[in-house]
Scaffold this active site. Structure first.
Site, PDB file in Angstrom:
ATOM      1  N   ASP A  45      -5.034 -12.797   7.619  1.00 34.46           N
ATOM      2  CA  ASP A  45      -5.180 -13.425   6.304  1.00 34.46           C
ATOM      3  C   ASP A  45      -4.297 -12.712   5.285  1.00 34.46           C
ATOM      4  OD1 ASP A  45      -5.932 -15.153   4.349  1.00 34.46           O
ATOM      5  OD2 ASP A  45      -8.060 -14.623   4.337  1.00 34.46           O
ATOM      6  N   GLY A  82     -11.678 -17.623  -6.276  1.00 34.51           N
ATOM      7  CA  GLY A  82     -10.540 -17.198  -7.087  1.00 34.51           C
ATOM      8  C   GLY A  82     -10.218 -15.733  -6.942  1.00 34.51           C
ATOM      9  N   HIS A 122      -4.685 -17.475   3.393  1.00 32.83           N
ATOM     10  CA  HIS A 122      -5.200 -18.823   3.117  1.00 32.83           C
ATOM     11  C   HIS A 122      -4.739 -19.303   1.747  1.00 32.83           C
ATOM     12  CE1 HIS A 122      -8.549 -16.375   1.393  1.00 32.83           C
ATOM     13  NE2 HIS A 122      -8.710 -17.391   0.561  1.00 32.83           N
ATOM     14  N   SER A 154      -9.811 -14.386  -4.076  1.00 34.84           N
ATOM     15  CA  SER A 154      -9.030 -14.300  -2.846  1.00 34.84           C
ATOM     16  C   SER A 154      -7.668 -13.665  -3.080  1.00 34.84           C
ATOM     17  CB  SER A 154      -8.810 -15.694  -2.254  1.00 34.84           C
ATOM     18  OG  SER A 154      -9.899 -16.082  -1.478  1.00 34.84           O
ATOM     19  N   SER A 177     -10.282 -11.560   1.597  1.00 29.79           N
ATOM     20  CA  SER A 177     -10.241 -12.750   2.435  1.00 29.79           C
ATOM     21  C   SER A 177     -11.357 -13.718   2.069  1.00 29.79           C
ATOM     22  CB  SER A 177     -10.353 -12.356   3.916  1.00 29.79           C
ATOM     23  OG  SER A 177     -10.414 -13.503   4.749  1.00 29.79           O
TER      24      SER A 177
END
Length: 344
Positions: A218, A298, A190, A300, A315
């Site tokens: 992801d 952040g 993402h 991620s 994720s």
């Protein structure tokens, strides 16, 4: 920029230049249980219902008959005879896939309780919650429903770390094509969807997108386009780093560490594998690792690991690192296979 924000920015850039590495004793559960669990799962086939690491750090393999239990014991693990087979639990998960893809929910098999655990976040209310309860009730004792605080969402915000497309994410693992010097970075899909390049907070473009996969999976791969230092390690945000030597599969009950540019380093335990997550924005990911580690916006794309073994890419999740929460990770082995790269 506040003092705290400035400190985070400086820490993020320092971590990026260091390659967002991972150090310090992290997990007491070494990767060996994961390899043993995979070996026994392959040998036992339908007779195994799953595996987990108990409080003493011993691998427990759940089985449906005495012959399988004997094989597990002889292999050095603890056998536990259970009622529901992997096929039975898998069938229950398939019912959920078909009938309960409600934003703010997740489900996955918990081998320790021999059930499919269905979670509903705080956004699941009214008719949606009633529908979910009805589906779970129809699955009998193969499934149970739990309600959790916060909302299941991908963790992406504007700020500093690896920057692109107006968002901030965290670098996962530095990787290479085997037998070459071509280097890449792995992060969340993402995040990869949001930008075609990543830059430092100083504006230096360091990597360009090779591929991205989200939703469903992801993960995303970016090729380095600058000569920035990129060691094969992850940042523990305490002045130390841990080298990553290999990649492996997580085990339920295993102690793990997670590093991210917003909240630094945190620990927790693996609570589920092959988990389906229906994020509140309507996107769905499958095959995730579920943990008790906290995450915030952040974080991620950041790395999940145990000792020197890479396990996953951040994720999303719910809650925060003040009150706690839960989080979900893309298994890194799937991403490595997809792009033909390896950690180093």
């Amino acid at each position: 920029m506040s003092g705290r924000t400035a400190a985070l920015a400086l820490a993020s850039v320092a971590a990026l230049v260091a390659g967002l590495a991972v150090t310090a004793p992290v997990a007491h559960a070494a990767p060996e249980p994961g390899r043993l669990a995979a070996d026994l799962g392959a040998r036992l086939g339908a007779a195994s219902a799953g595996s987990y690491v108990d409080e003493r750090g011993q691998l427990v393999v759940t089985v449906t008959d005495a012959a399988a239990a004997k094989a597990v014991t002889e292999a050095g693990a603890r056998a536990e005879v259970v009622e529901h087979s992997a096929a039975t639990l898998g069938a229950s998960a398939e019912v959920l896939d078909r009938t309960a893809r409600i934003p703010g929910t997740s489900w996955g098999i918990d081998p320790a309780t021999n059930q499919v655990v269905v979670s509903a976040d705080a956004t699941v209310t009214g008719s949606a919650l009633a529908r979910l309860r009805s589906v779970v009730a129809g699955l009998g004792d193969t499934a149970r429903l739990e309600q959790v605080g916060g909302s299941f969402s991908t963790t992406i915000v504007g700020g500093d770390a690896i920057l692109g497309g107006g968002v901030r994410c965290s670098l996962g693992f530095n990787v290479k094509t085997p037998g070459t010097s071509t280097a890449y970075l792995l992060t969340a899909g993402h995040c990869g969807n949001a930008t075609s390049t990543w830059s430092t907070s100083g504006g230096q473009v360091i990597a360009s997108r090779v591929g991205t996969s989200f939703p469903g999976n992801d993960y995303a791969l970016f090729r380095y386009t600058s000569d920035i230092n990129r060691p094969g390690s992850v940042n523990l945000y305490n002045g130390t780093h841990r080298g990553i030597d290999n990649a492996g599969d997580a085990v339920v009950g295993q102690t793990v560490g997670r590093s991210g540019s917003t909240t630094g380093f945190h620990r927790g335990k693996v609570t589920g594998l092959n988990v389906t997550v229906n994020y509140v924005d309507g996107t769905t990911v499958t095959g995730m690792i579920a943990t008790t580690v906290c995450v915030e916006g952040g974080d991620s794309g950041g790395p999940l690991f145990a000792n020197n073994t890479a396990l996953g890419l951040t994720s999303g999740g719910s809650g925060n690192c003040t009150s706690g929460g839960r989080s979900f990770y893309q298994p890194v082995t799937e991403a490595l296979r997809a792009y033909g790269v390896a950690v180093y």
